[in-house]
Design an enzyme around this catalytic site. Structure first.
Site, short mmCIF file in Angstrom:
data_model
loop_
_atom_site.label_atom_id
_atom_site.label_comp_id
_atom_site.label_asym_id
_atom_site.label_seq_id
_atom_site.Cartn_x
_atom_site.Cartn_y
_atom_site.Cartn_z
N LYS A 51 95.55 66.17 95.33
CA LYS A 51 94.92 67.45 95.16
C LYS A 51 94.32 68.01 96.35
CE LYS A 51 93.62 66.24 90.39
NZ LYS A 51 92.60 65.62 89.37
N GLN A 95 86.63 64.37 88.21
CA GLN A 95 87.93 63.42 88.24
C GLN A 95 87.73 62.50 87.11
OE1 GLN A 95 90.82 63.79 89.70
NE2 GLN A 95 91.69 62.20 88.13
N ASP A 118 89.81 72.96 85.49
CA ASP A 118 90.00 71.99 84.55
C ASP A 118 90.36 72.58 83.13
OD1 ASP A 118 91.40 69.74 85.80
OD2 ASP A 118 89.48 68.60 85.88
#
Length: 283
Positions: A51, A95, A118
């Site tokens: 990422k 994460q 997200d």
């Protein structure tokens, strides 16, 4: 049979994202993504590194907050609170998975929905299921962009989704339903998965089990989207679909790797730029 090449499409999308980042920069806005990594899980570290590289390619500022495995819930919430208050941070990504002593739901709910790139906050989830504008989880969004790029019709089609996670299966079902598809969702308690997959025009699977979907489980000419990713004992990366046999029987199929994975990262970048654009419009 046509390969749904997500890697190639993601590269094309990144060019467009980079141009949008330049436009925002000319208006005094530098899109920024804050990533929180707890512990030293190897897979999580790999995903975070991927990422970060993608952010660098398109000009998005990526800020990594590496936290020890034993960080407390309270300390992690404090970090998120600070990032929420930082006007220069457009996206906040935690994460997953988090250590077992951390309440994942509470952590995700603490993120400002306007920075929830997200798309896991219940406010964004609710907007998705209501057909309203918000942030959509990156993997399902990537799947939809891939199908759109290859002119695969969703409206009026029968779609079977194997896997009912909050990250992939459930939001993907909402996107498909919003696009006019008829949905069936299979999960751990589904007694006969092939009953549903055999009747589907589009089969999407993401559960983390190699060769779960075999040729006899799909109808000829179906579109197969493999969202799974598994590392075999020999080190080979494969999906949840028996690619060699299914690919000779379907009309379209995603490879693993190189299919949905790159599209997931592209979608995350798009969400971050979208948040930055919202910041500009609020001035």
């Amino acid at each position: 049979m046509v390969i749904l090449d997500g890697k190639k499409l993601a590269s094309q999308i990144e060019v467009d994202i980079a141009n949008k980042v330049k436009d925002l920069s000319q208006n005094g806005i530098t899109p920024s993504l804050a990533v929180i990594l707890v512990g030293n899980d190897a897979a999580s570290q790999t995903y975070v590194a991927m990422k970060a590289k993608a952010c660098k390619r398109v000009g998005i500022t990526s800020i990594l907050h590496e936290m020890p495995y034993n960080i407390t819930q309270q300390d992690l919430l404090a970090i998120i609170e600070n990032l929420n208050a930082n006007a220069k941070i457009d996206g906040i990504l935690v994460q997953l998975p988090l250590p077992k002593h951390i309440n994942t739901y509470e952590i995700l709910e603490a993120i400002d929905p306007c920075k929830d790139v997200d798309g896991f906050h219940t406010q964004n989830s609710g907007k998705l299921h209501s057909g309203l504008e918000g942030f959509v989880p990156a993997t399902p969004l990537g799947v939809m962009m891939l199908l759109k790029h290859f002119d695969i019709t969703i409206k009026g089609k029968d779609v079977c989704i194997v896997g009912a996670s909050n990250i992939v299966g459930k939001p993907l079902s909402a996107l498909m339903l919003n696009a006019g598809a008829t949905i069936s969702i299979c999960h751990a308690f589904t007694r006969n998965i092939s009953f549903y997959t055999k009747r589907a025009d589009i089969v999407c699977v993401g559960v983390g089990k190699p060769n779960l979907i075999t040729q006899d489980m799909i109808k000829q000419g179906a579109v197969v989207v493999d969202i799974g990713i598994n590392r075999l004992e020999n080190g080979k990366i494969v999906g949840d679909v028996d690619f060699d046999n299914v690919s000779t029987y379907c009309s379209f199929i995603t490879p693993v790797p190189g299919g949905v994975g790159p599209m997931t990262i592209s979608s995350l970048l798009q969400n971050t730029v979208k948040s930055a654009a919202n910041r500009l419009s609020s001035y």
